[in-house]
Design a protein around this motif. Structure first.
Motif, PDB file in Angstrom:
ATOM      1  N   GLY A 189       4.431   3.066 -13.708  1.00 11.47           N
ATOM      2  CA  GLY A 189       3.425   3.079 -12.728  1.00 11.47           C
ATOM      3  C   GLY A 189       2.305   2.163 -13.368  1.00 11.47           C
ATOM      4  O   GLY A 189       1.183   1.953 -12.720  1.00 11.47           O
ATOM      5  N   GLY A 245       9.551   0.605  -9.360  1.00  9.96           N
ATOM      6  CA  GLY A 245       8.990   0.342 -10.570  1.00  9.96           C
ATOM      7  C   GLY A 245       9.742  -0.530 -11.355  1.00  9.96           C
ATOM      8  O   GLY A 245       9.288  -1.386 -11.858  1.00  9.96           O
ATOM      9  N   CYS A 287       8.577  -4.127 -12.873  1.00  9.57           N
ATOM     10  CA  CYS A 287       8.083  -4.154 -14.077  1.00  9.57           C
ATOM     11  C   CYS A 287       8.182  -5.508 -14.919  1.00  9.57           C
ATOM     12  O   CYS A 287       7.179  -5.730 -15.592  1.00  9.57           O
ATOM     13  CB  CYS A 287       8.837  -3.082 -14.982  1.00  9.57           C
ATOM     14  SG  CYS A 287      10.205  -3.339 -15.730  1.00  9.57           S
TER      15      CYS A 287
END
Length: 267
Positions: free
Chosen positions: A78, A194, A198
């Motif tokens: 996150g 995520g 990323c």
């Protein structure tokens, strides 16, 4: 608001420690993991972001190029941005030289009025708990260590600090630096979305030339040359022998236990 989280990739000390001929740790021969306390620090930052969506979380680490894999995991958890501080000039640093380099990198990122810097209490490869406080001193920030509780409401930061015999509740003004312990929270897992995102998030590598304009950074102040302390030797402690097992709850077993404890002068 911006939160900068210092993270470190460390050898997995649950296995055998690999040692070079000169007595120093052979990091290349050992599996690596994310430093546990640093993950608690990252989780604390992400929890603040969950309640304050305008918050940007930046993770920063000093290490060799393979550290990127750990930073990508932080982004998948996150974090919004990752910064790797990596150069041969930074190699062999002790805590003092490490904090000098990280301080320069954090200054380059910028610390403003409402910002917070998070660190783990300590890294499991050195167990010194020195880098976080040293960064705070070099940045001129108020610091709270051994943080086990954080309340950030309407710009006010109240933290709970663990002591040997209790707890201390402290209100601290931002910008500040907090070092976190494992009792603070349970780090979240990476999200599937995520992981997919990323590699599209900002990722910056800062080398020696990127930081040399900082007044603290010189060839004599970073890396091995800038380290006033050096590790003399690293080794795995000898494996303890098998313990003595006593079975039964009768009088004879109790007498045997008392006899053993008496021989060892425990009682």
């Amino acid at each position: 608001m911006k939160i900068i989280v210092c993270v470190k990739q460390v050898p997995d000390t649950s296995g055998k420690v690999a040692v070079k001929a000169d007595g120093t740790m052979d990091r290349a021969a050992m599996a690596t993991i994310s430093n546990p306390d640093d993950m608690n620090a990252l989780e604390a930052a992400l929890q603040i972001k969950d309640k304050n969506p305008d918050t940007k979380v930046v993770v920063i680490s000093m290490g060799p190029p393979p550290t990127e894999s750990m930073l990508r995991e932080c982004l998948a958890m996150g974090a919004d941005e990752a910064v790797l501080v990596s150069a041969r000039e930074f190699g062999g640093a002790d805590t003092f030289a490490t904090s000098t380099t990280l301080t320069a990198a954090i200054r380059k990122i910028g610390v403003e009025k409402d910002d917070i810097v998070f660190c783990g209490r300590q890294a499991i490869d050195g167990d010194t708990a020195q880098v976080g406080p040293q960064i705070a001193e070099k940045l001129g920030l108020p610091q709270v260590t051994y943080v086990t509780g954080i309340d950030y409401t309407d710009g006010q930061l109240t933290v709970r600090r663990e002591l040997e015999d209790g707890y201390m509740t402290i209100k601290v003004q931002t910008p500040c630096l907090l070092t976190c312990i494992k009792e603070l929270n349970t780090p979240r897992y990476m999200r599937v979305s995520g992981i997919m995102e990323c590699y599209s998030k900002p990722y910056t590598v800062l080398d020696f030339n990127a930081l040399v304009d900082d007044p603290m950074v010189e060839l004599e102040t970073v890396g091995l040359k800038g380290s006033p302390t050096q590790v003399y030797k690293s080794f795995s402690p000898p494996v303890k022998g098998a313990g003595t097992m006593l079975e039964g709850a009768d009088k004879a077993t109790c007498e045997q236990l008392v006899s053993i404890l008496g021989e060892k002068h425990i009682i």
